[in-house]
Design a protein around this motif. Structure first.
Motif, short mmCIF file in Angstrom:
data_model
loop_
_atom_site.label_atom_id
_atom_site.label_comp_id
_atom_site.label_asym_id
_atom_site.label_seq_id
_atom_site.Cartn_x
_atom_site.Cartn_y
_atom_site.Cartn_z
N SER A 218 -5.30 5.26 14.47
CA SER A 218 -6.75 3.94 14.13
C SER A 218 -7.77 5.58 14.42
O SER A 218 -7.70 6.01 15.19
N LEU A 219 -8.79 5.86 14.07
CA LEU A 219 -10.14 6.01 13.80
C LEU A 219 -11.22 5.04 14.75
O LEU A 219 -10.94 4.21 13.99
N SER A 220 -11.61 6.19 14.99
CA SER A 220 -13.41 5.08 15.50
C SER A 220 -14.40 5.49 14.20
O SER A 220 -14.18 6.74 14.26
N VAL A 221 -15.26 4.69 14.03
CA VAL A 221 -16.25 5.29 12.92
C VAL A 221 -17.66 4.97 13.56
O VAL A 221 -17.88 3.75 13.67
N ASN A 222 -18.65 6.10 13.75
CA ASN A 222 -19.90 5.87 13.33
C ASN A 222 -20.86 5.22 12.75
O ASN A 222 -20.85 6.41 11.23
N VAL A 223 -20.99 3.77 12.00
CA VAL A 223 -21.99 3.43 11.13
C VAL A 223 -23.28 3.61 11.81
O VAL A 223 -23.48 2.34 12.58
N PRO A 224 -24.45 3.98 11.45
CA PRO A 224 -25.64 4.42 11.61
C PRO A 224 -26.46 3.07 11.04
O PRO A 224 -25.87 2.97 9.94
N ALA A 225 -27.29 2.89 11.72
CA ALA A 225 -28.57 1.94 11.23
C ALA A 225 -28.85 1.70 9.71
O ALA A 225 -29.31 3.28 9.84
N GLY A 226 -28.95 1.07 9.00
CA GLY A 226 -29.67 1.09 7.30
C GLY A 226 -28.51 1.30 6.48
O GLY A 226 -29.59 1.87 5.40
N ILE A 262 -29.01 -15.76 4.44
CA ILE A 262 -30.45 -16.57 4.34
C ILE A 262 -31.06 -15.52 3.71
O ILE A 262 -32.31 -15.40 3.61
N PHE A 263 -30.79 -14.22 3.71
CA PHE A 263 -31.76 -12.93 3.29
C PHE A 263 -31.08 -11.88 2.31
O PHE A 263 -30.09 -12.12 1.93
N GLN A 264 -31.94 -11.76 1.42
CA GLN A 264 -31.58 -10.82 0.34
C GLN A 264 -31.64 -9.61 0.76
O GLN A 264 -33.48 -9.59 1.36
N ARG A 265 -31.14 -8.56 0.08
CA ARG A 265 -31.99 -7.03 0.80
C ARG A 265 -32.30 -6.32 -0.77
O ARG A 265 -31.64 -6.76 -1.51
N GLU A 266 -33.37 -5.88 -0.66
CA GLU A 266 -33.63 -4.75 -1.32
C GLU A 266 -34.09 -3.67 -0.72
O GLU A 266 -35.96 -2.92 -0.57
N GLY A 267 -33.58 -2.40 -0.61
CA GLY A 267 -33.98 -1.26 -0.22
C GLY A 267 -34.15 -1.63 1.50
O GLY A 267 -33.43 -1.98 2.35
N THR A 268 -34.86 -1.49 2.13
CA THR A 268 -35.67 -1.56 3.62
C THR A 268 -36.18 -2.59 3.59
O THR A 268 -36.79 -3.60 4.43
N ASN A 269 -36.38 -3.48 2.22
CA ASN A 269 -37.24 -5.09 2.47
C ASN A 269 -36.32 -6.23 2.47
O ASN A 269 -35.24 -6.00 1.20
N LEU A 270 -36.70 -7.03 3.33
CA LEU A 270 -35.82 -7.84 3.04
C LEU A 270 -36.74 -9.21 2.66
O LEU A 270 -37.57 -9.32 2.84
N ARG A 314 -44.37 -7.85 8.65
CA ARG A 314 -44.82 -6.06 9.03
C ARG A 314 -43.52 -5.49 9.21
O ARG A 314 -43.68 -6.79 10.39
N SER A 315 -42.75 -4.17 9.30
CA SER A 315 -41.41 -4.41 10.05
C SER A 315 -40.78 -4.75 10.53
O SER A 315 -40.04 -5.24 11.22
N LYS A 316 -40.22 -6.01 9.27
CA LYS A 316 -39.16 -6.84 10.29
C LYS A 316 -38.06 -7.10 9.35
O LYS A 316 -36.74 -8.08 8.98
N GLY A 317 -38.35 -6.07 8.41
CA GLY A 317 -37.40 -5.75 7.47
C GLY A 317 -35.75 -4.83 8.06
O GLY A 317 -35.32 -4.94 9.31
N MET A 318 -35.07 -3.89 7.81
CA MET A 318 -34.78 -3.04 7.35
C MET A 318 -34.84 -1.26 8.07
O MET A 318 -35.19 -1.08 7.17
N PRO A 319 -34.05 -1.52 8.79
CA PRO A 319 -34.07 0.59 8.62
C PRO A 319 -34.13 1.18 7.69
O PRO A 319 -32.77 0.97 6.95
#
Length: 379
Positions: A218-226, A262-270, A314-319
């Motif tokens: 069992s391992l704990s994995v840190n998944v960063p935002a983005g 609801i959302f579709q992602r393209e890079g950092t934009n939603l 603006r700034s409501k997408g993905m990090p």
């Protein structure tokens, strides 16, 4: 016919160093090898000559005798170390150069101390599924990984009761055996120790001498935002345990992001496709839209908006991963045509259509072009 000077054959000055001799021989051996000179019958005899020259000059005693007495050192009992290499000792001469060229790839050259008993474990891959919301916020996730771990009974040595592996008698610890085939010395993995260089007389009963056992971890994995689909996270040393105490491999986590309703992602934009009624699109007004963080934002729809119109938040997408940058969210309007109308609704729409002939500029322009097209065809 008198023999040519050995130094001259190799293109060297008398008294050249051992490194210079080896380098010159290697160059000449490549240049004159019979396999590369099938159209030159003289290449084989020249190849034998440089082999004979190298077999003498690479040996300190023979070289000293040759430098003092020349070719006479090996004729008539001069005591210079015996007969020079000639055809019979070619395998010995060329194998030195073979070691020099390929030793690093074959696990060490001649006299290199043999192959280590330990070997690195294999790298492992784990596919991790995450949601778009988890990608937005980042997360700490526990996973179970089936893998090989170091045997606790023998501590990875593979030997029972604390005993140690012994040097393989077949390869003398080299992990490989040699066989001369014509002009070449060929190296193969030792069949007795499978290239390990050591054997175990009393194998560990827990791991059967391998030094590792199968176990779920069992391992704990840190998944960063983005993170995105295809993002790779490396956990050093968390792969398969090495053989007989060798270092562990690495574990690679491959991210796969599930689709969102609801959302579709393209890079950092939603992107969010927002249905609006005909009346709202015509009259304009405010609508409330969801955001990926679970919040809500109000968006003003301009009067007379058409399907496909986009508005940016603006700034409501993905990090961006490991960055302070945040993308934008785009709202795309989809003007909805009403269905299942009542009689009264149909009556109102017909009345509205009669009153709105001048309120549809795109339709008016299009049908004007169509009329001109038909008139041209008739003419």
């Amino acid at each position: 016919m008198s023999k040519r000077d050995y130094y001259e054959l190799l293109g060297l000055a008398k008294g050249a160093s051992a490194d210079q001799i080896k380098k010159a021989y290697r160059t000449k051996a490549k240049e004159l090898h019979p396999d590369r000179n099938a159209d030159k019958p003289e290449a084989e005899s020249q190849f034998k000559e440089i082999n004979e020259a190298y077999d003498v000059l690479k040996d300190g005693d023979k070289k000293a005798a040759y430098d003092k007495y020349g070719h006479a050192a090996f004729e008539g009992g001069m005591g210079g170390g015996g007969r020079p290499g000639g055809q019979g000792d070619f395998g010995s001469a060329f194998s030195d150069v073979f070691d020099d060229l390929f030793g690093d790839f074959m696990g060490g050259g001649r006299g290199g101390g043999g192959r280590s008993q330990a070997s690195r474990g294999s790298d492992l891959r784990y596919n991790m599924g995450v949601t778009l919301e988890e990608c937005y916020a980042g997360l700490q996730k526990s996973i179970n990984v089936p893998t090989s771990v170091q045997c606790g009974s023998c501590r990875g040595s593979g030997a029972e009761g604390g005993s140690e592996p012994v040097t393989c008698p077949t390869c003398s610890g080299m992990g490989k055996v040699r066989a001369t085939q014509g002009f070449f010395t060929v190296e193969r993995t030792c069949p007795t120790c499978s290239g390990m260089g050591q054997t175990i007389k009393n194998p560990c009963r827990q791991c059967s001498g391998v030094g590792r056992v199968e176990k779920d971890r069992s391992l704990s994995v840190n998944v960063p935002a983005g993170v995105e689909t295809g993002t790779r996270i490396r956990l050093s040393g968390e792969g398969e345990a090495g053989m007989r105490g060798g270092p562990s491999g690495d574990l690679y986590i491959f991210i796969e992001v599930s689709s969102h309703k609801i959302f579709q992602r393209e890079g950092t934009n939603l992107y969010c496709r927002m249905p609006v009624s005909m009346a709202s699109a015509a009259l304009g007004g405010d609508i409330e839209v969801p955001t990926i963080d679970g919040g809500r934002s109000r968006v003003k729809i301009p009067q007379g908006s058409q399907s496909g119109r986009q508005m940016r938040l603006r700034s409501k997408g993905m990090p961006a991963i490991k960055s302070s940058q945040i993308g934008d969210m785009f709202i795309e309007l989809a003007v909805e045509t009403p269905v299942n109308l009542t009689s009264r609704q149909k009556e109102i729409l017909r009345e509205f259509e009669k009153l709105s002939e001048d309120n549809n500029p795109e339709s008016k322009s299009f049908f004007s072009s169509v009329k001109s097209f038909w008139d041209t065809k008739k003419g």
